[in-house]
Design a protein around this motif. Structure first.
Motif, short mmCIF file in Angstrom:
data_model
loop_
_atom_site.label_atom_id
_atom_site.label_comp_id
_atom_site.label_asym_id
_atom_site.label_seq_id
_atom_site.Cartn_x
_atom_site.Cartn_y
_atom_site.Cartn_z
N GLN A 25 11.27 -4.80 66.72
CA GLN A 25 12.07 -5.04 65.32
C GLN A 25 11.62 -6.30 64.39
OE1 GLN A 25 14.65 -3.27 64.95
NE2 GLN A 25 14.52 -2.06 66.60
N GLU A 26 11.73 -6.16 63.29
CA GLU A 26 11.52 -6.94 62.28
C GLU A 26 12.65 -7.76 61.97
OE1 GLU A 26 9.83 -6.86 57.78
OE2 GLU A 26 8.93 -5.29 59.16
N PHE A 27 12.30 -9.01 62.01
CA PHE A 27 13.32 -10.24 61.68
C PHE A 27 13.27 -10.58 60.21
CE2 PHE A 27 13.10 -10.71 66.24
CZ PHE A 27 14.40 -11.23 66.40
N THR A 28 14.35 -10.69 59.51
CA THR A 28 14.57 -11.11 58.18
C THR A 28 15.17 -12.40 57.97
OG1 THR A 28 14.92 -8.44 57.60
CG2 THR A 28 15.45 -10.32 56.07
N LYS A 29 14.77 -13.23 57.15
CA LYS A 29 15.31 -14.40 56.93
C LYS A 29 16.67 -14.30 56.04
CE LYS A 29 10.90 -17.16 57.11
NZ LYS A 29 10.03 -17.76 56.46
N GLY A 30 17.61 -15.26 56.32
CA GLY A 30 18.82 -15.26 55.56
C GLY A 30 19.61 -16.56 55.78
N VAL A 31 20.74 -16.75 55.18
CA VAL A 31 21.66 -17.69 55.17
C VAL A 31 22.97 -17.20 55.27
CG1 VAL A 31 22.86 -19.62 53.93
CG2 VAL A 31 20.10 -19.22 53.76
#
Length: 95
Positions: A25-31
């Motif tokens: 799985q590819e992690f994505t940055k977010g707020v």
């Protein structure tokens, strides 16, 4: 004969490793903008979701595991995995 079996075994291991890597799985940055515990949803302003071919935006995701919601706080910077689960965009992992 043993050499042929070793070659086949090595090829099988390499294929299995490649297949496993494809499922990583590819992690994505977010707020985190909002956490809705009652509805099991979280609103995240995120970067491009490459695995879902989706541009950066702010959107609401389902969260299957209520324990994940407990770890999320408004304003927190996170890295997460989103997948389609039963047709719905769902956060499945957070770090």
């Amino acid at each position: 004969m043993k050499t042929a079996m070793i070659k086949i075994s090595v090829a099988a291991l390499l294929s299995a490793g490649a297949a496993f890597g494809a499922f990583a799985q590819e992690f994505t940055k977010g707020v985190v903008n909002k956490v809705d515990v009652k509805a099991n949803k979280v609103t995240i302003k995120h970067e491009d979701l490459k695995s879902l071919d989706m541009p950066a935006m702010t959107m609401v995701f389902r969260v299957e595991d209520p324990a994940l919601l407990e770890r999320l706080k408004e304003g927190s910077k996170i890295e997460f995995v989103a997948e389609r689960v039963n047709g719905k965009l769902t956060v499945t992992e957070v770090k």
